[in-house]
Write a protein that holds these residues in place. Sequence first.
Motif, PDB file in Angstrom:
ATOM      1  N   ASN A  53     -52.677  29.427 -32.980  1.00 38.81           N
ATOM      2  CA  ASN A  53     -52.561  30.867 -32.812  1.00 38.81           C
ATOM      3  C   ASN A  53     -53.960  31.473 -32.900  1.00 38.81           C
ATOM      4  OD1 ASN A  53     -49.645  31.327 -32.671  1.00 38.81           O
ATOM      5  ND2 ASN A  53     -49.605  30.495 -34.749  1.00 38.81           N
ATOM      6  N   PRO A  54     -54.121  32.736 -32.453  1.00 39.39           N
ATOM      7  CA  PRO A  54     -55.438  33.379 -32.548  1.00 39.39           C
ATOM      8  C   PRO A  54     -56.020  33.396 -33.966  1.00 39.39           C
ATOM      9  CG  PRO A  54     -54.012  34.664 -31.130  1.00 39.39           C
ATOM     10  CD  PRO A  54     -53.167  33.569 -31.739  1.00 39.39           C
ATOM     11  N   ASP A  55     -55.146  33.400 -34.985  1.00 37.62           N
ATOM     12  CA  ASP A  55     -55.635  33.409 -36.363  1.00 37.62           C
ATOM     13  C   ASP A  55     -55.963  32.010 -36.896  1.00 37.62           C
ATOM     14  OD1 ASP A  55     -53.143  32.295 -36.794  1.00 37.62           O
ATOM     15  OD2 ASP A  55     -52.410  33.880 -38.110  1.00 37.62           O
ATOM     16  N   GLY A  56     -55.796  30.976 -36.040  1.00 39.88           N
ATOM     17  CA  GLY A  56     -56.154  29.616 -36.433  1.00 39.88           C
ATOM     18  C   GLY A  56     -55.015  28.789 -36.998  1.00 39.88           C
ATOM     19  N   THR A  57     -53.852  29.393 -37.183  1.00 41.77           N
ATOM     20  CA  THR A  57     -52.700  28.631 -37.680  1.00 41.77           C
ATOM     21  C   THR A  57     -52.069  27.863 -36.529  1.00 41.77           C
ATOM     22  OG1 THR A  57     -51.206  30.496 -37.353  1.00 41.77           O
ATOM     23  CG2 THR A  57     -52.233  30.289 -39.545  1.00 41.77           C
ATOM     24  N   PRO A  58     -51.496  26.693 -36.823  1.00 38.60           N
ATOM     25  CA  PRO A  58     -50.908  25.894 -35.739  1.00 38.60           C
ATOM     26  C   PRO A  58     -49.622  26.502 -35.190  1.00 38.60           C
ATOM     27  CG  PRO A  58     -50.627  24.792 -37.857  1.00 38.60           C
ATOM     28  CD  PRO A  58     -51.456  26.011 -38.108  1.00 38.60           C
TER      29      PRO A  58
ATOM     30  N   THR B 265     -46.030  25.827 -33.878  1.00 41.41           N
ATOM     31  CA  THR B 265     -45.061  24.745 -34.111  1.00 41.41           C
ATOM     32  C   THR B 265     -43.804  24.998 -33.290  1.00 41.41           C
ATOM     33  OG1 THR B 265     -44.109  25.871 -36.016  1.00 41.41           O
ATOM     34  CG2 THR B 265     -45.910  24.342 -36.461  1.00 41.41           C
ATOM     35  N   GLY B 266     -43.031  23.947 -33.126  1.00 45.40           N
ATOM     36  CA  GLY B 266     -41.762  24.073 -32.409  1.00 45.40           C
ATOM     37  C   GLY B 266     -41.911  23.873 -30.915  1.00 45.40           C
ATOM     38  N   VAL B 267     -40.923  24.403 -30.188  1.00 47.61           N
ATOM     39  CA  VAL B 267     -40.863  24.203 -28.739  1.00 47.61           C
ATOM     40  C   VAL B 267     -41.852  25.145 -28.038  1.00 47.61           C
ATOM     41  CG1 VAL B 267     -39.366  24.329 -26.713  1.00 47.61           C
ATOM     42  CG2 VAL B 267     -38.468  23.455 -28.871  1.00 47.61           C
ATOM     43  N   VAL B 268     -42.662  24.563 -27.157  1.00 49.84           N
ATOM     44  CA  VAL B 268     -43.633  25.340 -26.382  1.00 49.84           C
ATOM     45  C   VAL B 268     -43.539  24.933 -24.914  1.00 49.84           C
ATOM     46  CG1 VAL B 268     -45.275  25.676 -28.274  1.00 49.84           C
ATOM     47  CG2 VAL B 268     -45.450  23.648 -26.859  1.00 49.84           C
ATOM     48  N   GLN B 269     -43.829  25.869 -24.034  1.00 49.19           N
ATOM     49  CA  GLN B 269     -43.900  25.552 -22.613  1.00 49.19           C
ATOM     50  C   GLN B 269     -45.373  25.537 -22.222  1.00 49.19           C
ATOM     51  OE1 GLN B 269     -42.099  28.248 -19.727  1.00 49.19           O
ATOM     52  NE2 GLN B 269     -41.609  26.498 -18.456  1.00 49.19           N
ATOM     53  N   LEU B 270     -45.796  24.417 -21.643  1.00 44.97           N
ATOM     54  CA  LEU B 270     -47.191  24.234 -21.272  1.00 44.97           C
ATOM     55  C   LEU B 270     -47.332  24.211 -19.761  1.00 44.97           C
ATOM     56  CD1 LEU B 270     -47.925  21.312 -23.748  1.00 44.97           C
ATOM     57  CD2 LEU B 270     -48.515  23.709 -24.057  1.00 44.97           C
ATOM     58  N   SER B 271     -48.366  24.872 -19.273  1.00 44.17           N
ATOM     59  CA  SER B 271     -48.716  24.817 -17.852  1.00 44.17           C
ATOM     60  C   SER B 271     -50.086  24.145 -17.776  1.00 44.17           C
ATOM     61  CB  SER B 271     -48.775  26.228 -17.263  1.00 44.17           C
ATOM     62  OG  SER B 271     -49.221  26.161 -15.924  1.00 44.17           O
ATOM     63  N   ILE B 272     -50.132  22.980 -17.148  1.00 49.00           N
ATOM     64  CA  ILE B 272     -51.370  22.221 -17.033  1.00 49.00           C
ATOM     65  C   ILE B 272     -51.834  22.280 -15.592  1.00 49.00           C
ATOM     66  CG2 ILE B 272     -52.452  19.955 -17.265  1.00 49.00           C
ATOM     67  CD1 ILE B 272     -49.366  20.494 -19.202  1.00 49.00           C
ATOM     68  N   GLN B 273     -53.072  22.682 -15.389  1.00 50.12           N
ATOM     69  CA  GLN B 273     -53.629  22.783 -14.044  1.00 50.12           C
ATOM     70  C   GLN B 273     -54.840  21.867 -13.919  1.00 50.12           C
ATOM     71  OE1 GLN B 273     -54.605  26.896 -13.332  1.00 50.12           O
ATOM     72  NE2 GLN B 273     -52.483  27.438 -12.904  1.00 50.12           N
ATOM     73  N   ILE B 274     -54.983  21.284 -12.744  1.00 49.14           N
ATOM     74  CA  ILE B 274     -56.189  20.537 -12.394  1.00 49.14           C
ATOM     75  C   ILE B 274     -56.809  21.293 -11.231  1.00 49.14           C
ATOM     76  CG2 ILE B 274     -57.110  18.348 -11.538  1.00 49.14           C
ATOM     77  CD1 ILE B 274     -54.681  17.013 -12.915  1.00 49.14           C
TER      78      ILE B 274
ATOM     79  N   ASP C  12     -48.443  20.445 -37.360  1.00 40.65           N
ATOM     80  CA  ASP C  12     -49.880  20.718 -37.279  1.00 40.65           C
ATOM     81  C   ASP C  12     -50.279  21.288 -35.921  1.00 40.65           C
ATOM     82  OD1 ASP C  12     -50.261  19.765 -39.859  1.00 40.65           O
ATOM     83  OD2 ASP C  12     -50.617  17.720 -39.171  1.00 40.65           O
ATOM     84  N   GLY C  13     -49.297  21.502 -35.041  1.00 41.91           N
ATOM     85  CA  GLY C  13     -49.571  22.072 -33.730  1.00 41.91           C
ATOM     86  C   GLY C  13     -49.960  21.063 -32.665  1.00 41.91           C
ATOM     87  N   PHE C  14     -49.842  19.775 -32.960  1.00 43.61           N
ATOM     88  CA  PHE C  14     -50.242  18.756 -31.995  1.00 43.61           C
ATOM     89  C   PHE C  14     -49.130  18.468 -30.991  1.00 43.61           C
ATOM     90  CE2 PHE C  14     -53.256  17.893 -35.403  1.00 43.61           C
ATOM     91  CZ  PHE C  14     -54.428  17.768 -34.679  1.00 43.61           C
ATOM     92  N   VAL C  15     -49.534  18.258 -29.722  1.00 38.27           N
ATOM     93  CA  VAL C  15     -48.616  17.880 -28.659  1.00 38.27           C
ATOM     94  C   VAL C  15     -49.244  16.748 -27.851  1.00 38.27           C
ATOM     95  CG1 VAL C  15     -47.485  20.126 -28.395  1.00 38.27           C
ATOM     96  CG2 VAL C  15     -49.525  19.617 -27.070  1.00 38.27           C
TER      97      VAL C  15
END
Length: 119
Positions: free
Chosen positions: A42-47, A49-58, A80-83
């Motif tokens: 998050n902008p405040d540096g906290t991880p 957590t949970g379900v997230v939708q990611l858009s990956i571009q090349i 810890d926010g890792f995916v």
Amino acid sequence: MKVGSRMSRSQTLGARILVVLMATISVASAQAKMTYEGQILNPDGTPVTGVVQLSIQIRSPDANNCLLYEEVQTQTASSDGFVTVVLNDGNGTRLDSTGFAFDALFSNAAPLVTPGPCT
């Protein structure tokens, strides 16, 4: 004795041919993939957590910044926010319309020519 050794050689040759054919089939059916690991904060540096939708571009590395590949995936971030995302594994949805094969994006064998203006 000679007959037995001929059969043994024949069986050995047959086994070698089978192994080569199996290796060729598995290489031909292998799908190019890329693993991406990261931490979402998050902008405040906290991880996050949970379900997230990611858009990956090349995108192309030149000044045009052309979209070459885009995939959307839903992942679950750890506490810890890792995916970990595996691109082009069939779990995401490809959104770009370039038609480039995934492995061609990272090959230096031929230049990628984008149709029309870049988006």
